[in-house]
Design a protein around this motif. Structure first.
Motif, PDB file in Angstrom:
ATOM      1  N   LYS A   1     -25.437 -81.412 -17.561  1.00 15.44           N
ATOM      2  CA  LYS A   1     -26.160 -81.471 -16.299  1.00 15.44           C
ATOM      3  C   LYS A   1     -25.410 -80.692 -15.217  1.00 15.44           C
ATOM      4  O   LYS A   1     -24.183 -80.623 -15.238  1.00 15.44           O
ATOM      5  CB  LYS A   1     -26.313 -82.924 -15.857  1.00 15.44           C
ATOM      6  CG  LYS A   1     -27.091 -83.805 -16.814  1.00 15.44           C
ATOM      7  CD  LYS A   1     -27.164 -85.234 -16.287  1.00 15.44           C
ATOM      8  CE  LYS A   1     -27.873 -86.150 -17.260  1.00 15.44           C
ATOM      9  NZ  LYS A   1     -27.940 -87.547 -16.770  1.00 15.44           N
TER      10      LYS A   1
ATOM     11  N   GLN B   1     -24.526 -79.015 -26.775  1.00 14.96           N
ATOM     12  CA  GLN B   1     -24.663 -80.238 -25.988  1.00 14.96           C
ATOM     13  C   GLN B   1     -25.121 -79.860 -24.589  1.00 14.96           C
ATOM     14  O   GLN B   1     -24.619 -78.902 -23.989  1.00 14.96           O
ATOM     15  CB  GLN B   1     -23.326 -80.982 -25.933  1.00 14.96           C
ATOM     16  CG  GLN B   1     -23.431 -82.419 -25.453  1.00 14.96           C
ATOM     17  CD  GLN B   1     -22.150 -83.207 -25.709  1.00 14.96           C
ATOM     18  OE1 GLN B   1     -21.093 -82.846 -25.208  1.00 14.96           O
ATOM     19  NE2 GLN B   1     -22.242 -84.263 -26.503  1.00 14.96           N
TER      20      GLN B   1
ATOM     21  N   ASP C   1     -32.776 -83.552 -19.282  1.00 14.68           N
ATOM     22  CA  ASP C   1     -31.394 -83.852 -18.907  1.00 14.68           C
ATOM     23  C   ASP C   1     -30.512 -84.186 -20.106  1.00 14.68           C
ATOM     24  O   ASP C   1     -29.354 -84.560 -19.931  1.00 14.68           O
ATOM     25  CB  ASP C   1     -31.342 -84.998 -17.895  1.00 14.68           C
ATOM     26  CG  ASP C   1     -31.959 -86.285 -18.428  1.00 14.68           C
ATOM     27  OD1 ASP C   1     -32.368 -86.316 -19.613  1.00 14.68           O
ATOM     28  OD2 ASP C   1     -32.037 -87.261 -17.664  1.00 14.68           O
ATOM     29  N   SER C   2     -31.049 -84.045 -21.321  1.00 16.67           N
ATOM     30  CA  SER C   2     -30.236 -84.329 -22.503  1.00 16.67           C
ATOM     31  C   SER C   2     -30.957 -83.814 -23.735  1.00 16.67           C
ATOM     32  O   SER C   2     -32.168 -83.587 -23.727  1.00 16.67           O
ATOM     33  CB  SER C   2     -30.001 -85.837 -22.642  1.00 16.67           C
ATOM     34  OG  SER C   2     -29.263 -86.129 -23.827  1.00 16.67           O
TER      35      SER C   2
ATOM     36  N   ASN D   1     -26.732 -86.568 -27.666  1.00 20.56           N
ATOM     37  CA  ASN D   1     -26.918 -85.311 -26.924  1.00 20.56           C
ATOM     38  C   ASN D   1     -26.469 -84.098 -27.760  1.00 20.56           C
ATOM     39  O   ASN D   1     -25.638 -83.309 -27.324  1.00 20.56           O
ATOM     40  CB  ASN D   1     -26.136 -85.386 -25.602  1.00 20.56           C
ATOM     41  CG  ASN D   1     -26.410 -84.199 -24.694  1.00 20.56           C
ATOM     42  OD1 ASN D   1     -27.357 -83.445 -24.892  1.00 20.56           O
ATOM     43  ND2 ASN D   1     -25.552 -84.023 -23.694  1.00 20.56           N
TER      44      ASN D   1
END
Length: 582
Positions: free
Chosen positions: A480, A477, A432-433, A455
């Motif tokens: 989500k 980057q 998620d990052s 990120n």
């Protein structure tokens, strides 16, 4: 009695080996289970170059040159695309892509080529059971796996043999580097392009047709460079035109051999490292042997090379057993420490010091430079995209595949018990990052850092500012998926002085690593130029040009109704001179 004792010892060792073998087999099955539902699609070869017109904007009149990119292109192998299936993003058959930008024609000339056709043929025909992958787990029975171990053991004993007459017999597809130095013994003067990977293995590729020409090792440059691994990302000094890299021997005594290669192919061995040289404690250093860390990239300044030793390392003989790099690594979660090995750029300086710092892992760094403080002591500053632990390693199997919502995480068998068999969470949560962009300040007594941005991955910067203080980084980057949008990568510009981030994002497109191309004659204006990157959506792949100052779109060309997934790229001008080299 002696015979009985020897028999008992042999029986005990055989039992231990068999137990460890079965443990590794079970571990591979766990990895295979969470990778099983990963969807991948093939990229078609485009052997005959095609001109693709712009569908938006215009190419600046000064922007003429070639971008090379390399990455996985085929996962579903065989004539029916179903004979053999690759289940890890990093292990797709490598493709080289060539994008020629023409301001005169206001178009992009594109072609691509499969770099490992012989490997695909062997896998489809069932002759590749002994092959090693980064993360893909082969469908092998316990008996076949034992046979594969025996075959890999023979390779270890006899050495990896590179066929002279088959340049497509290995997968080399992480970085694409024009103008890499040729070995001294090679007489060709033609433009030179190589593909590189994290092995001690390179592949010469024709710069126009992209036909694989030759597989070779760093031993072609100098017989003293004999390690098993190397960094896919070399370092390059644009002033001296030297390249720097290392080889890493895995065992039984791990050894780093650090070297430089001049533009004409002359090699200097700068250091051979088997032990850390800790600050202020030589007696402790003599007992502090390096571990065979997974090192994808490293750092260069005017006076030093800095090679990180991460607490993510190859463990024992597991790679021989599994044929799987990822499954052979362990994250030291008990006392994770990263060491910065500082090496002088002259052979008479050698290994200077090994500075310990907090444990982290990184695939990619940005710029680095050295200076002296008010007391005349050396100081190195380096920027790195840092992950806090090794979990990212297991999360990368889906690189290049994107979901519309996080509902896909239910496919990851969420009810399965998560544990840390090798210091990393298995099965992994959905990534998620990215990591943090950190600036480390390294002195001969210690290291500290501050976070520049969060990120951030695939950091690139102006080659004019290499090895000296700079202000801007372009990178990706992680975004989500929200409200039905795609999970994706946006392209961002980070102002390192202010922390401000300017982004270019599309809810229906994901972008690759950006490459900054400066406008000729604008060296004093660090962000005067264009950012070149690839975008992929449901409609296919696009070459996208962004204004490097504003991150607004300048031009876009639709390459075709297919997905192009690449790791890294380089850009040369129309005279084939280096502009931004990876």
């Amino acid at each position: 009695m002696i015979t009985l004792a020897i028999l008992s010892l042999v029986t005990y060792l055989a039992h231990r080996c068999w137990t460890h073998f079965r443990t590794q087999f079970a571990f591979l099955q766990r990895i295979k289970a969470y990778q099983a539902l990963t969807p991948f699609s093939n990229t078609p070869q485009v052997l005959d170059p095609v001109w693709t017109p712009l569908q938006y904007g215009s190419i600046p009149p000064w922007l003429n040159g070639v971008m090379y990119r390399v990455g996985p292109g085929r996962y579903n192998l065989g004539s029916d695309d179903n004979s053999y299936m690759i289940k890890h993003a990093f292990d797709g058959m490598p493709f080289m892509h060539r994008f020629e930008l023409s301001a005169k024609q206001q178009a992009v000339r594109y072609n691509s080529r499969h770099l490992a056709e012989s490997v695909e043929r062997d896998l489809v025909q069932g002759h590749g059971k002994q092959m090693a992958f980064f993360g893909h787990v082969q469908e092998l029975s316990l008996w076949d796996m034992m046979g594969a171990v025996a075959s890999r053991f023979k390779i270890v004993v006899n050495g990896l043999k590179i066929p002279d007459n088959d340049a497509s017999a290995a997968m080399v597809g992480v970085t694409a580097t024009p103008n890499y130095p040729r070995p001294l013994a090679w007489t060709t003067k033609d433009p030179f392009l190589v593909a590189k990977t994290d092995l001690n293995l390179l592949q010469q590729v024709h710069p126009e047709s992209l036909e694989p020409k030759k597989l070779y090792k760093y031993g072609e440059y100098d017989s003293r460079i004999q390690g098993d691994l190397s960094a896919a990302h070399h370092q390059y000094d644009p002033v001296t035109e030297e390249v720097f890299n290392f080889s890493l021997k895995l065992g039984p005594v791990p050894k780093l051999t650090v070297f430089s290669i001049s533009s004409t192919g002359q090699v200097s061995i700068l250091a051979e490292i088997t032990h850390r040289k800790l600050p202020g404690n030589s007696s402790k250093s003599s007992n502090s042997r390096i571990r065979p860390s997974y090192i994808h990239s490293f750092f260069l300044t005017r006076n030093y090379i800095v090679i990180p030793e991460y607490p993510l390392y190859y463990e024992g003989l597991d790679f021989l057993i599994t044929g799987n790099a990822m499954a052979s690594m362990r994250w030291d979660d008990h006392a994770p420490t990263t060491y910065f090995h500082v090496i002088g750029r002259r052979p008479d300086i050698g290994h200077v010091v090994s500075i310990p710092t907090n444990g982290f892992y990184s695939f990619h760094g940005a710029n680095a430079w050295d200076s002296v403080d008010m007391d005349g002591n050396p100081v190195i500053e380096l920027d790195v995209c840092a992950f806090p632990d090794g979990d990212i390693l297991y999360q990368l199997h889906t690189f290049g595949t994107f979901w519309r919502s996080m509902d896909a995480t239910t496919m990851m068998a969420t009810a399965v018990l998560k544990d840390k068999p090798k210091g990393m969470t298995l099965p992994p949560k959905r990534q998620d990052s990215f990591g943090d962009l950190r600036r480390y300040r390294v002195t001969w007594s210690g290291a500290s850092y501050r976070t520049l941005a969060t990120n951030i991955e695939f950091a690139r910067f102006s080659q004019h500012y290499a090895l000296k203080p700079y202000r801007y980084v372009w990178g990706c980057q992680f975004k989500k998926p929200l409200n039905g949008e795609y999970e994706r990568y946006a392209v961002v510009k980070v102002d390192l002085d202010t922390g401000a981030i300017t982004q270019h994002d599309s809810t229906h497109m994901t972008f690759s690593e950006p490459i900054f191309v400066p406008k000729p004659g604008s060296e004093e204006q660090e962000d005067e130029g264009v950012v070149v990157c690839l975008g992929t959506s449901d409609e296919g792949s696009y070459l996208v040009l962004l204004d490097a100052k504003t991150m607004e779109k300048v031009a876009q060309s639709h390459l075709g109704p297919f997905s192009i997934s690449t790791f890294h790229g380089s850009f040369v001008d129309e005279e084939f001179q280096n502009v931004s080299i990876n």
